[in-house]
Design a protein around this motif. Structure first.
Motif, short mmCIF file in Angstrom:
data_model
loop_
_atom_site.label_atom_id
_atom_site.label_comp_id
_atom_site.label_asym_id
_atom_site.label_seq_id
_atom_site.Cartn_x
_atom_site.Cartn_y
_atom_site.Cartn_z
N ARG A 1 0.83 -1.21 0.00
CA ARG A 1 0.00 0.00 0.00
C ARG A 1 0.86 1.25 0.00
O ARG A 1 0.58 2.22 -0.70
CB ARG A 1 -0.93 -0.02 1.21
CG ARG A 1 -1.89 1.18 1.24
CD ARG A 1 -2.98 1.01 2.28
NE ARG A 1 -2.45 0.88 3.63
CZ ARG A 1 -2.59 -0.20 4.37
NH1 ARG A 1 -3.23 -1.26 3.90
NH2 ARG A 1 -2.10 -0.24 5.60
N ARG A 2 1.94 1.23 0.78
CA ARG A 2 2.84 2.37 0.82
C ARG A 2 3.59 2.54 -0.50
O ARG A 2 3.78 3.68 -0.98
CB ARG A 2 3.84 2.22 1.97
CG ARG A 2 4.82 3.37 2.12
CD ARG A 2 4.10 4.70 2.26
NE ARG A 2 5.03 5.81 2.45
CZ ARG A 2 4.75 7.07 2.16
NH1 ARG A 2 3.55 7.40 1.70
NH2 ARG A 2 5.65 8.01 2.36
N LYS B 1 2.50 1.71 -3.40
CA LYS B 1 1.52 2.26 -4.35
C LYS B 1 1.40 3.77 -4.19
O LYS B 1 1.27 4.49 -5.18
CB LYS B 1 0.15 1.60 -4.13
CG LYS B 1 0.05 0.20 -4.68
CD LYS B 1 -1.36 -0.36 -4.48
CE LYS B 1 -1.50 -1.75 -5.08
NZ LYS B 1 -2.87 -2.30 -4.89
N GLU B 2 1.45 4.23 -2.96
CA GLU B 2 1.38 5.68 -2.72
C GLU B 2 2.59 6.38 -3.32
O GLU B 2 2.48 7.43 -3.95
CB GLU B 2 1.30 5.96 -1.22
CG GLU B 2 0.00 5.50 -0.57
CD GLU B 2 0.05 5.64 0.94
OE1 GLU B 2 1.13 5.99 1.48
OE2 GLU B 2 -0.99 5.40 1.59
N LEU B 3 3.77 5.78 -3.13
CA LEU B 3 5.01 6.39 -3.60
C LEU B 3 5.20 6.25 -5.10
O LEU B 3 6.03 6.95 -5.68
CB LEU B 3 6.21 5.79 -2.87
CG LEU B 3 6.30 6.08 -1.36
CD1 LEU B 3 7.41 5.27 -0.72
CD2 LEU B 3 6.52 7.57 -1.12
N SER C 1 2.49 6.39 -7.22
CA SER C 1 1.25 6.86 -7.83
C SER C 1 1.56 7.80 -9.01
O SER C 1 2.40 8.69 -8.90
CB SER C 1 0.40 7.61 -6.80
OG SER C 1 -0.70 8.25 -7.41
N LYS D 1 -0.33 10.01 -10.00
CA LYS D 1 -0.91 11.31 -9.68
C LYS D 1 0.06 12.17 -8.85
O LYS D 1 -0.18 13.37 -8.68
CB LYS D 1 -2.21 11.12 -8.91
CG LYS D 1 -3.30 10.42 -9.71
CD LYS D 1 -4.56 10.24 -8.89
CE LYS D 1 -5.64 9.52 -9.68
NZ LYS D 1 -6.88 9.31 -8.89
N TRP D 2 1.11 11.53 -8.33
CA TRP D 2 2.10 12.27 -7.52
C TRP D 2 3.12 12.87 -8.49
O TRP D 2 4.02 12.20 -8.95
CB TRP D 2 2.76 11.33 -6.53
CG TRP D 2 3.61 12.04 -5.51
CD1 TRP D 2 3.42 13.28 -5.01
CD2 TRP D 2 4.78 11.50 -4.88
NE1 TRP D 2 4.39 13.58 -4.08
CE2 TRP D 2 5.23 12.52 -3.99
CE3 TRP D 2 5.46 10.30 -4.96
CZ2 TRP D 2 6.37 12.33 -3.19
CZ3 TRP D 2 6.58 10.12 -4.17
CH2 TRP D 2 7.03 11.11 -3.30
N ARG E 1 11.41 10.90 -6.40
CA ARG E 1 10.60 9.71 -6.12
C ARG E 1 11.49 8.54 -5.70
O ARG E 1 11.19 7.83 -4.74
CB ARG E 1 9.80 9.34 -7.37
CG ARG E 1 8.74 8.27 -7.10
CD ARG E 1 8.10 7.81 -8.40
NE ARG E 1 7.43 8.88 -9.10
CZ ARG E 1 6.14 9.19 -8.94
NH1 ARG E 1 5.41 8.53 -8.07
NH2 ARG E 1 5.60 10.17 -9.65
#
Length: 227
Positions: A101-102, A104-106, A108, A110-111, A118
């Motif tokens: 999950r983390r 995926k956030e890093l 993304s 959209k980021w 990154r």
């Protein structure tokens, strides 16, 4: 096994209870004791509870004091699995789920940050996570995880190229034949599908990510195994 709220160092409890009988591991107020049979576990549970409460004056939480097979026992994100050569350590499914999950956030799309930034944030997380789970004995699982990880990175790179002419030019620069570069550069397929294509996998191979400084899970695990 007994879960306590210690007033004395927990290692003392583990030592007094099990010395000369079985091997044990203690951490903070959680204790896990491993024995060969359920009958032995029942006996040790009674013995350990007696020592903790009578000798060390600690309070044992009986609701959390349970007997379970080692295959379902967990401790601070670690679990166990069985092989022909014995019992080995792994990160639990829950720990893997949180980690993915983390990631995926890093990763993304959209980021909107530079690839360099990154990768810096990803490396910090991967090093920390693998440093904690370095005792895990699941190298194949980390290799499989890296395949998913690299695919997420490829879709980011594909989005960064944005324009058709940029994609075609980048694919050609990375060794893809002009006709194939044109074919895929013109593609309207979804990012995730493109990221898993043979063309982009060839254009952005494993070494590409190593060369730009990305730390992969298997590589990080290998480093922690070295003396």
């Amino acid at each position: 096994m007994p879960t306590t709220q210690p007033q004395k160092p927990p290692n003392q409890a583990g030592h007094q209870t099990m010395v000369g009988i079985i091997r044990n591991s203690t951490y903070a107020d959680d204790i896990r004791v491993f024995v060969k049979s359920k009958r032995a576990a029942q006996r040790v549970l009674v013995q350990a509870t007696k020592v903790l409460e009578s000798d060390l004056k600690l309070r044992v939480n009986r609701e959390k004091s349970v007997i379970n097979p080692a295959s379902v026992a967990t401790l601070l994100g670690f679990g166990f699995y069985f092989t022909k050569t014995g019992v080995k350590i792994k990160a639990t499914a829950k720990a893997f789920k949180r980690m993915k999950r983390r990631i995926k956030e890093l990763t993304s799309r959209k980021w909107s940050v530079s690839m360099a930034y990154r990768i810096q944030q990803l490396n910090r997380y991967v090093r920390g996570w693998m440093g904690y789970f370095r005792l895990s004995q699941t190298p194949r699982k980390f290799s499989d995880l890296d395949e998913w990880f690299r695919r997420r990175m490829r879709q980011i790179r594909w989005k960064q190229w944005k324009r058709i002419r940029t994609r075609i030019a980048q694919l050609k620069r990375l060794g893809i034949r002009p006709d194939r570069a044109y074919q895929w550069g013109m593609s309207s397929r979804a990012y995730w599908r493109i990221a898993g294509s043979p063309v982009l996998t060839r254009a952005l191979p494993n070494q590409y990510w190593v060369d730009i400084g990305l730390i992969l899970f298997r590589d990080a695990w290998d480093r922690f195994q070295r003396p």
